[in-house]
Design an enzyme around this catalytic site. Structure first.
Site, PDB file in Angstrom:
ATOM      1  N   LYS A  74      31.308  27.771  72.649  1.00 20.42           N
ATOM      2  CA  LYS A  74      30.463  28.470  72.582  1.00 20.42           C
ATOM      3  C   LYS A  74      29.281  28.434  73.525  1.00 20.42           C
ATOM      4  CE  LYS A  74      32.046  31.090  68.707  1.00 20.42           C
ATOM      5  NZ  LYS A  74      31.239  31.700  66.985  1.00 20.42           N
ATOM      6  N   ASP A 110      30.051  37.825  67.129  1.00 23.43           N
ATOM      7  CA  ASP A 110      29.719  37.290  65.620  1.00 23.43           C
ATOM      8  C   ASP A 110      29.085  38.307  64.952  1.00 23.43           C
ATOM      9  OD1 ASP A 110      31.951  35.735  65.374  1.00 23.43           O
ATOM     10  OD2 ASP A 110      30.506  34.016  66.074  1.00 23.43           O
ATOM     11  N   GLY A 138      24.518  26.798  64.273  1.00 25.66           N
ATOM     12  CA  GLY A 138      25.263  27.648  64.441  1.00 25.66           C
ATOM     13  C   GLY A 138      25.626  28.613  64.273  1.00 25.66           C
ATOM     14  N   LEU A 162      14.654  20.578  57.433  1.00 27.79           N
ATOM     15  CA  LEU A 162      13.319  21.700  57.457  1.00 27.79           C
ATOM     16  C   LEU A 162      13.426  22.184  59.435  1.00 27.79           C
ATOM     17  CD1 LEU A 162      11.639  23.491  56.917  1.00 27.79           C
ATOM     18  CD2 LEU A 162       9.769  21.893  56.746  1.00 27.79           C
ATOM     19  N   SER A 163      13.643  20.192  60.111  1.00 30.58           N
ATOM     20  CA  SER A 163      13.394  21.554  61.619  1.00 30.58           C
ATOM     21  C   SER A 163      14.030  22.180  62.243  1.00 30.58           C
ATOM     22  CB  SER A 163      12.768  19.785  62.367  1.00 30.58           C
ATOM     23  OG  SER A 163      14.532  19.265  61.854  1.00 30.58           O
ATOM     24  N   ILE A 224      30.603  33.002  54.822  1.00 28.72           N
ATOM     25  CA  ILE A 224      31.047  32.993  56.024  1.00 28.72           C
ATOM     26  C   ILE A 224      32.482  32.490  56.562  1.00 28.72           C
ATOM     27  CG2 ILE A 224      28.523  33.816  57.316  1.00 28.72           C
ATOM     28  CD1 ILE A 224      28.626  31.085  58.623  1.00 28.72           C
ATOM     29  N   GLY A 247      33.975  35.903  53.782  1.00 27.37           N
ATOM     30  CA  GLY A 247      33.841  36.249  54.567  1.00 27.37           C
ATOM     31  C   GLY A 247      35.358  36.272  55.810  1.00 27.37           C
ATOM     32  N   GLN A 254      35.193  40.618  64.565  1.00 30.54           N
ATOM     33  CA  GLN A 254      34.712  40.718  65.223  1.00 30.54           C
ATOM     34  C   GLN A 254      35.678  40.097  65.982  1.00 30.54           C
ATOM     35  OE1 GLN A 254      35.371  37.320  67.687  1.00 30.54           O
ATOM     36  NE2 GLN A 254      36.715  37.024  65.911  1.00 30.54           N
TER      37      GLN A 254
END
Length: 285
Positions: A74, A110, A138, A162-163, A224, A247, A254
């Site tokens: 993608k 999506d 993603g 967290l980052s 999802i 989901g 999509q």
């Protein structure tokens, strides 16, 4: 957009691996429904071969008018296309390609798929002020974009690292707030919407208990993941009296814009298609 019933247009889904994709089942159902003389094929393409695959598509030497791309292509698809629309550009990932005037265009459907699924299965889902997104991989990008586009004013992204959540907050703007997993019980308080974008529960692994009762009255929980259809997270939420949406509809919805791009007719997602895919999932999870 031209009616393509007699043109023999062919589209593809490219990924690695891709043999378990249900996109051919969906698109071939619509081709048959509309009586279109076209096809939709599976293309297993290794990551190192994907640039050459796209180059052939752009050259006009390919049999394809366009197609879908799935994991792991993608991000490469958005980078290799001649033109990305605003959605694919912001997400940095594309799942739908098509040729137009000798150029390769890219989008990410999506975002549409996620919102259209909830519109169909739980109308009014977007009339909330706070949402919690579990996961910062993603798949979460399309969900966050859909929530932001619907005007949800506070979107809390909770992730083990967290980052990665911080990166999404930086990408999508001031309504996005990044949190570690330790903050989940706090940010879920009073939230109207909870979305799982992780693979939790996919392979039979235990899912940590989540207190969905702390959410607002009438809150919705969705996942999802669609295999299994009723995921462990949805089961937890249902047991606590929360409304849930699976989901599968995201996958089905999509596919609509791509089919319209390639074959010239906008299909409908209906119970016949949903039942067809569920039957296939039961044969081959």
């Amino acid at each position: 957009m031209a009616d393509s019933r007699e043109t023999g247009i062919t589209a593809f889904v490219a990924g690695w691996p891709v043999k378990h994709s249900r996109s051919p089942l969906i698109h071939r159902h619509w081709l048959k429904t509309f009586g279109i003389d076209g096809d939709y094929r599976v293309e297993p393409v290794k990551p190192e071969d994907f640039p050459a695959f796209v180059a052939e598509l752009k050259s006009g030497g390919s049999i394809y008018a366009g197609g879908n791309v799935t994991i792991p292509h993608k991000e490469a698809a958005s980078a290799l296309a001649d033109h990305c629309d605003t959605v694919a550009e912001e997400l940095g990932a594309a799942n739908t390609l098509w040729m137009k005037d000798g150029h390769l265009w890219a989008t990410n459907t999506d975002v549409h798929g996620f919102a259209a699924n909830l519109d169909e299965r739980h109308p009014g889902w977007d009339r909330v002020s706070r949402a919690v997104v579990l996961g910062a991989g993603g798949a979460s990008r399309a969900v966050i974009r859909a929530l932001r586009d619907r005007g949800i004013s506070e979107i809390n992204v909770v992730n083990r690292t967290l980052s990665r959540a911080v990166e999404l907050a930086d990408r999508f703007g001031p309504t996005i707030h990044a949190h570690s997993m330790a903050a989940l019980s706090e940010v879920i308080q009073g939230a109207g919407l909870f979305i799982n974008t992780t693979s939790l529960g996919m392979d039979g692994h235990d899912v940590p208990p989540i207190d969905f009762s702390a959410m607002s009255t009438g809150a919705l929980v969705t996942d999802i993941v669609y295999v299994p259809l009723q995921t462990p997270i949805l089961k937890q939420a249902e047991a606590q009296g929360r409304a849930t949406v699976d989901g599968l509809g995201m996958l089905l919805h999509q596919a609509v814009p791509g089919f319209e791009r390639w074959f010239g007719i906008r299909p409908q997602v209906d119970e016949t298609l949903r039942s067809l895919v569920i039957a296939d999932m039961e044969r081959q999870p």
